[in-house]
Design an enzyme around this catalytic site. Sequence first.
Site, PDB file in Angstrom:
ATOM      1  N   GLU A 160       0.829  -1.207   0.000  1.00  0.00           N
ATOM      2  CA  GLU A 160       0.000   0.000   0.000  1.00  0.00           C
ATOM      3  C   GLU A 160       0.863   1.257   0.000  1.00  0.00           C
ATOM      4  O   GLU A 160       0.584   2.228  -0.714  1.00  0.00           O
ATOM      5  CB  GLU A 160      -0.906   0.020   1.246  1.00  0.00           C
ATOM      6  CG  GLU A 160      -1.912  -1.131   1.308  1.00  0.00           C
ATOM      7  CD  GLU A 160      -1.383  -2.361   2.042  1.00  0.00           C
ATOM      8  OE1 GLU A 160      -0.172  -2.650   1.961  1.00  0.00           O
ATOM      9  OE2 GLU A 160      -2.194  -3.044   2.696  1.00  0.00           O
ATOM     10  N   CYS A 210      -2.081  -2.902   7.187  1.00  0.00           N
ATOM     11  CA  CYS A 210      -1.503  -2.786   8.539  1.00  0.00           C
ATOM     12  C   CYS A 210      -1.726  -1.369   9.070  1.00  0.00           C
ATOM     13  O   CYS A 210      -2.108  -0.453   8.334  1.00  0.00           O
ATOM     14  CB  CYS A 210      -0.016  -3.131   8.508  1.00  0.00           C
ATOM     15  SG  CYS A 210       1.042  -1.801   7.884  1.00  0.00           S
TER      16      CYS A 210
HETATM   17  N1  THU Z   1       2.327  -6.421   4.121  1.00  0.00           N
HETATM   18  C1  THU Z   1       1.836  -5.587   3.162  1.00  0.00           C
HETATM   19  O1  THU Z   1       2.414  -5.436   2.076  1.00  0.00           O
HETATM   20  N2  THU Z   1       0.693  -4.902   3.448  1.00  0.00           N
HETATM   21  C2  THU Z   1       0.023  -4.979   4.626  1.00  0.00           C
HETATM   22  O2  THU Z   1      -0.884  -4.197   4.866  1.00  0.00           O
HETATM   23  C3  THU Z   1       0.365  -6.031   5.586  1.00  0.00           C
HETATM   24  C4  THU Z   1       1.713  -6.626   5.414  1.00  0.00           C
HETATM   25  C5  THU Z   1       3.574  -7.154   3.837  1.00  0.00           C
HETATM   26  C6  THU Z   1       4.748  -6.712   4.648  1.00  0.00           C
HETATM   27  C7  THU Z   1       5.621  -7.943   4.622  1.00  0.00           C
HETATM   28  O3  THU Z   1       6.411  -7.902   3.448  1.00  0.00           O
HETATM   29  C8  THU Z   1       4.638  -9.099   4.498  1.00  0.00           C
HETATM   30  O4  THU Z   1       3.398  -8.527   4.117  1.00  0.00           O
HETATM   31  C9  THU Z   1       4.445  -9.892   5.780  1.00  0.00           C
HETATM   32  O5  THU Z   1       4.139  -9.051   6.839  1.00  0.00           O
END
Ligand code: THU
Length: 137
Positions: free
Chosen positions: A59, A90
């Site tokens: 994001e 997140c």
């Molecule tokens: N991740 C995202 O790209 N977006 C989110 O909103 C949640 C987590 C990614 C970060 C990391 O590379 C992987 O997911 C595991 O946490």
Amino acid sequence: MTAPNTEDELISRALGARHLAYAPYSGFQVGCVLVTDSGETYEGANIENASYGLALCAERAAIARMILDGGEHPRAIYVASQSSPPASPCGMCRQVLLEFADDPTALRVIAVNPSGERVEWTLAELIPAGFTGKQLS
Ligand code: THU
């Protein structure tokens, strides 16, 4: 004029953007497509690092592309992951989306997965009573 984006196209682009991810450590590939109020679209994918805490979420990668391209306000973001139910952004990404949201109650966040599951919230639902620049004055 920018061509209209259908919901199905945007979902399929978000699912496809997972393949752009650099996620050798978690193996959790996230793809997204951000749509601005002027109808421009930006793909994002997560970019990890051997120093784990430096991972950039899909994001925020898409928001960086939007800002560097002169975009101002996201109005929807489609987020695709392998999770069931589909994973929501997140906390850090919610806060960064809030920074650029014209109206958090109108910014749609749509989470999907390859099985066809789909969950939708507004950004205001995901980050109620969020901290914004207005509180700095
Ligand atoms: N991740 C995202 O790209 N977006 C989110 O909103 C949640 C987590 C990614 C970060 C990391 O590379 C992987 O997911 C595991 O946490």
